[in-house]
Design a protein around this motif. Structure first.
Motif, PDB file in Angstrom:
ATOM      1  N   ASP A  86       0.825  -1.211   0.000  1.00  0.00           N
ATOM      2  CA  ASP A  86       0.000   0.000   0.000  1.00  0.00           C
ATOM      3  C   ASP A  86       0.861   1.263   0.000  1.00  0.00           C
ATOM      4  OD1 ASP A  86      -2.357   1.296  -0.030  1.00  0.00           O
ATOM      5  OD2 ASP A  86      -2.753   1.149   2.122  1.00  0.00           O
ATOM      6  N   VAL A  87       1.687   1.427  -1.033  1.00  0.00           N
ATOM      7  CA  VAL A  87       2.592   2.580  -1.082  1.00  0.00           C
ATOM      8  C   VAL A  87       1.848   3.835  -1.528  1.00  0.00           C
ATOM      9  CG1 VAL A  87       4.613   1.148  -1.590  1.00  0.00           C
ATOM     10  CG2 VAL A  87       3.337   2.148  -3.458  1.00  0.00           C
ATOM     11  N   LYS A  88       2.479   4.971  -1.290  1.00  0.00           N
ATOM     12  CA  LYS A  88       1.868   6.233  -1.717  1.00  0.00           C
ATOM     13  C   LYS A  88       2.017   6.382  -3.227  1.00  0.00           C
ATOM     14  CE  LYS A  88       1.959   9.176   2.267  1.00  0.00           C
ATOM     15  NZ  LYS A  88       2.936   9.687   3.203  1.00  0.00           N
ATOM     16  N   SER A  91       5.275   7.869  -4.298  1.00  0.00           N
ATOM     17  CA  SER A  91       6.410   6.943  -4.175  1.00  0.00           C
ATOM     18  C   SER A  91       6.424   5.978  -5.344  1.00  0.00           C
ATOM     19  CB  SER A  91       6.314   6.130  -2.886  1.00  0.00           C
ATOM     20  OG  SER A  91       6.171   6.968  -1.788  1.00  0.00           O
ATOM     21  N   MET A  92       5.234   5.483  -5.725  1.00  0.00           N
ATOM     22  CA  MET A  92       5.144   4.513  -6.812  1.00  0.00           C
ATOM     23  C   MET A  92       5.676   5.128  -8.116  1.00  0.00           C
ATOM     24  SD  MET A  92       2.964   3.379  -9.487  1.00  0.00           S
ATOM     25  CE  MET A  92       1.263   3.811  -9.238  1.00  0.00           C
ATOM     26  N   PHE A  95       9.514   5.297  -7.957  1.00  0.00           N
ATOM     27  CA  PHE A  95      10.253   4.060  -8.255  1.00  0.00           C
ATOM     28  C   PHE A  95      10.663   4.040  -9.735  1.00  0.00           C
ATOM     29  CE2 PHE A  95       7.425   1.569  -5.005  1.00  0.00           C
ATOM     30  CZ  PHE A  95       8.076   2.211  -3.964  1.00  0.00           C
ATOM     31  N   THR A  96       9.669   4.350 -10.594  1.00  0.00           N
ATOM     32  CA  THR A  96       9.937   4.322 -12.039  1.00  0.00           C
ATOM     33  C   THR A  96      10.959   5.389 -12.414  1.00  0.00           C
ATOM     34  OG1 THR A  96       7.732   3.504 -12.520  1.00  0.00           O
ATOM     35  CG2 THR A  96       8.881   4.564 -14.323  1.00  0.00           C
ATOM     36  N   GLU A  98      13.278   6.771 -10.645  1.00  0.00           N
ATOM     37  CA  GLU A  98      14.637   6.410 -10.208  1.00  0.00           C
ATOM     38  C   GLU A  98      15.285   5.460 -11.204  1.00  0.00           C
ATOM     39  OE1 GLU A  98      14.417   4.886  -6.211  1.00  0.00           O
ATOM     40  OE2 GLU A  98      13.604   6.789  -5.494  1.00  0.00           O
ATOM     41  N   ASN A 131      -2.616   6.572  -0.486  1.00  0.00           N
ATOM     42  CA  ASN A 131      -2.072   5.223  -0.650  1.00  0.00           C
ATOM     43  C   ASN A 131      -2.834   4.493  -1.750  1.00  0.00           C
ATOM     44  OD1 ASN A 131      -1.135   6.132   2.018  1.00  0.00           O
ATOM     45  ND2 ASN A 131      -0.231   4.102   2.053  1.00  0.00           N
ATOM     46  N   ARG A 147       2.091   6.759 -14.045  1.00  0.00           N
ATOM     47  CA  ARG A 147       3.369   6.045 -13.876  1.00  0.00           C
ATOM     48  C   ARG A 147       4.039   5.832 -15.231  1.00  0.00           C
ATOM     49  NH1 ARG A 147       6.316   2.572 -15.080  1.00  0.00           N
ATOM     50  NH2 ARG A 147       4.822   1.702 -16.557  1.00  0.00           N
TER      51      ARG A 147
ATOM     52  N   LEU B 214      10.221  -1.869  -7.965  1.00  0.00           N
ATOM     53  CA  LEU B 214       9.577  -1.903  -9.285  1.00  0.00           C
ATOM     54  C   LEU B 214       8.705  -3.146  -9.450  1.00  0.00           C
ATOM     55  CD1 LEU B 214      12.682  -0.692 -11.258  1.00  0.00           C
ATOM     56  CD2 LEU B 214      10.564   0.577 -11.001  1.00  0.00           C
ATOM     57  N   ASN B 270       6.213   3.573   4.764  1.00  0.00           N
ATOM     58  CA  ASN B 270       5.265   3.782   3.680  1.00  0.00           C
ATOM     59  C   ASN B 270       5.103   2.527   2.810  1.00  0.00           C
ATOM     60  OD1 ASN B 270       3.577   5.067   1.819  1.00  0.00           O
ATOM     61  ND2 ASN B 270       5.297   5.872   0.633  1.00  0.00           N
ATOM     62  N   HIS B 271       5.288   1.347   3.430  1.00  0.00           N
ATOM     63  CA  HIS B 271       5.068   0.056   2.758  1.00  0.00           C
ATOM     64  C   HIS B 271       6.002  -0.174   1.560  1.00  0.00           C
ATOM     65  CE1 HIS B 271       1.296  -0.840   4.990  1.00  0.00           C
ATOM     66  NE2 HIS B 271       1.281   0.474   5.094  1.00  0.00           N
ATOM     67  N   GLU B 272       7.071   0.596   1.455  1.00  0.00           N
ATOM     68  CA  GLU B 272       7.949   0.444   0.284  1.00  0.00           C
ATOM     69  C   GLU B 272       8.858  -0.766   0.459  1.00  0.00           C
ATOM     70  OE1 GLU B 272       9.988   4.098  -0.614  1.00  0.00           O
ATOM     71  OE2 GLU B 272       8.159   5.253  -0.281  1.00  0.00           O
TER      72      GLU B 272
END
Lengths: 233, 327
Positions: A86-88, A91-92, A95-96, A98, A131, A147, B214, B270-272
């Motif tokens: 359950d990420v924000k 943040s999701m 990830f991409t 980065e 989230n 994304r 990812l 944050n669940h990461e």
């Protein structure tokens, strides 16, 4: 003519049975193309094969590219929206970003700008700190398109982006896709909703039994005889 | 957020304090600081021997067991996208224990104690490979756990078979107690066996931490963003097998630490997946230190095994997760 998606005899066989017969298609820059057809016609298989995500024969202009080259050419929005962690939202997308900037190490401000832009385009900026599990189906689809946008590719492939959405959510997603193609991105998406989509897609590819059986304008796609040809058993 | 400086400091301080208590607390009371400095100056007394030769290796082993299993649990959960995954639940610990028992059963451990961890390593790697190979085409969380239960049952029954074929009842008794999971009789030699294997395993798992972020979007999306799934699978397989094999061959099965810890960490990061992986080793080490201190404090005739205590704490948590459908 500049084609940004091209396949040459792209086919898929699974345990001796042919799932996708050799297909050659070409999509121009800025086109917004919908793939239509009944369940099991091979729409998702075609999209996956174009990306090289599944074993295939023949080729597309992406399959011969290295993973890093491909990452900069085409983004993928899958149908599977199974969210485990359950990420924000922010943040999701991070990830991409980065991964995309792995080599060039972007400044934090560039990262934030790219994420903000992607969320603005998909009308989800207000969800940045939410989230993923708290989002509705439509919001989640929009965020997954955001994304794909932070990948900053000229082409986006989407598998059933309208699945399980209500009519308003479908229109919202289609508007985003239309806006993207108007700004020069090329869109190829599998869909079922020809009626709602007719205003938004510039072209339809009709699929039946693993073959492309029609290349249609939006007007042609809703004609009964063509509809019957594609969807009849 | 765990990344905040005060929380980092608090975690570090807790680890130091618990390590101190782990060295100080036991059946025999020792004067810690005199024993510590006497040991440094090679001045041998009863206290220095207890501190330096019995308790320090035990404390170090607790740190290795906790950090290793916490890391392996977080990595398996991240890779399999399954909050119920952990080495003992999916059969990797049982397979490592089977390897260790085989090395004793067929007699190769008599040629050198190093053969036990080598066997544990090979068997845990085989379990990891089987699990990852059989689950690569499914996103079903139930399938992952069921396949893990299958591996665990197979390893368990083969272990029982090995034990029942043994003609030495004393060895059988010893092996059964060893399998319950304990850090009681570890020496520096054991630390030197487990430590490097866990470090090497940690290298492979930390290397793949960004890819786990990812992968949270699914295998196809991860692959389309440039994640090399084959290399990632190999890293997770090697890392987990090295850690679980290295630890289980010395301590027996210490279960459920890898399950609980990532769940404790997630709300703070944050669940990461990547940050869960980074923080799970420290939190798991804290859990193991507390458990091992509790074992020594709880007044019982014989010492409770560490693996028994972690299972007693972990199993209800596992059942709670299933009942809440938080998976």
């Amino acid at each position: 003519m500049t084609y940004v998606i091209e396949t040459s005899d792209l086919g898929v066989k699974l345990a001796q049975s042919t799932i996708l017969h050799p297909i050659s298609i070409a999509v121009k820059k800025g086109e917004n193309v919908g793939i239509i057809g009944s369940n099991g016609a091979g729409k998702s298989t075609l999209l996956r094969a174009i990306l090289g995500l599944i074993p295939h024969n023949g080729e597309s202009n992406f399959t011969s590219k290295s993973v890093n080259e491909k990452m900069n050419l085409v983004a993928w929005v899958p149908q599977d929206r199974d969210i485990v962690w359950d990420v924000k939202v922010e943040s999701m997308l991070g990830f991409t970003l980065e991964k995309v900037y792995e080599v060039s190490k972007p400044e934090m401000s560039i990262k934030q700008t790219a994420i903000k832009e992607a969320l603005e385009i998909t009308n989800t900026l207000k969800l940045a700190n939410h989230n993923l599990k708290s989002l509705s189906g439509g919001e989640l689809t929009a965020v997954l398109i955001a994304r794909a946008l932070v990948q900053q590719t000229p082409t986006i492939l989407l598998d059933e982006p309208l699945a399980s959405l209500d009519p308003m959510q479908k229109v919202a997603i289609l508007s985003v896709l239309q806006h993207l193609s108007a700004s020069g991105k090329t869109i190829l998406a599998s869909i079922h909703d020809i009626d709602i989509g007719k205003k938004y897609f510039s072209r339809y590819l009709g699929m039946k039994s693993g073959k492309i059986v029609a290349d249609l304008t939006p007007k042609e796609a809703i004609q009964k005889r063509i509809f019957d040809r594609i969807y009849s058993k | 957020m765990l990344e905040s400086r005060p929380l980092k400091a608090f975690t570090g301080l807790t680890l130091i304090l618990l390590s101190y208590f782990s060295l100080k607390v036991g059946h025999v009371e020792i004067d810690f600081f005199p024993a510590f400095f006497d040991g440094l100056s090679q001045n041998k007394t009863a206290d220095t021997i207890i501190l330096w030769e019995l308790r320090l290796p035990r404390t170090l082993m607790c740190l290795i067991v906790g950090s290793g299993l916490g890391l392996a649990g977080a990595a398996l959960q991240g890779y399999l996208r399954n909050p119920l995954a952990e080495p003992s639940v999916v059969g990797i610990s049982s397979a490592a224990a089977l390897g260790a028992v085989c090395s004793i059963g067929i007699g190769v451990s008599a040629y050198g104690i190093i053969y036990t961890p080598i066997f544990a390593l090979i068997f845990s790697m085989a379990a990891c490979w089987t699990l990852i190979h059989l689950t690569q085409n499914t996103d079903s969380k139930h399938s992952v756990i069921l396949i893990g239960v299958g591996i665990s049952a197979l390893a368990g029954s083969l272990t029982t078979l090995m034990l029942s074929l043994s003609d030495n009842p004393f060895a059988v008794n010893e092996i059964v107690f060893w399998m319950l999971g304990s850090v009681t009789d570890v020496s520096y030699f054991h630390v030197l066996i487990s430590g490097p294997l866990v470090l090497l395993g940690a290298f492979f798992l930390f290397k793949s931490s960004s890819d786990l972020n990812l992968l949270s979007l699914g295998q196809e999306t991860a692959s389309s963003i440039g994640v090399d799934l084959k290399r990632l699978r190999l890293d997770i397989l090697l890392g987990t097998a090295l850690i679980v094999g290295g630890i289980t061959s010395v301590t027996g099965i210490v279960g459920f630490v890898g399950l609980i810890t990532p769940h404790m960490v997630r709300p703070f990061v944050n669940h990461e997946p990547k940050r869960t992986l980074m923080w799970s080793p420290a939190i798991a080490a804290i859990l193991i230190l507390i458990s091992d201190i509790a074992i020594r404090i709880i007044p019982t005739t014989g010492e409770i095994k560490l693996g028994v205590l972690t299972s007693l704490l972990g199993t209800p948590f596992f059942l709670y997760l299933i009942s809440q459908k938080r998976y």
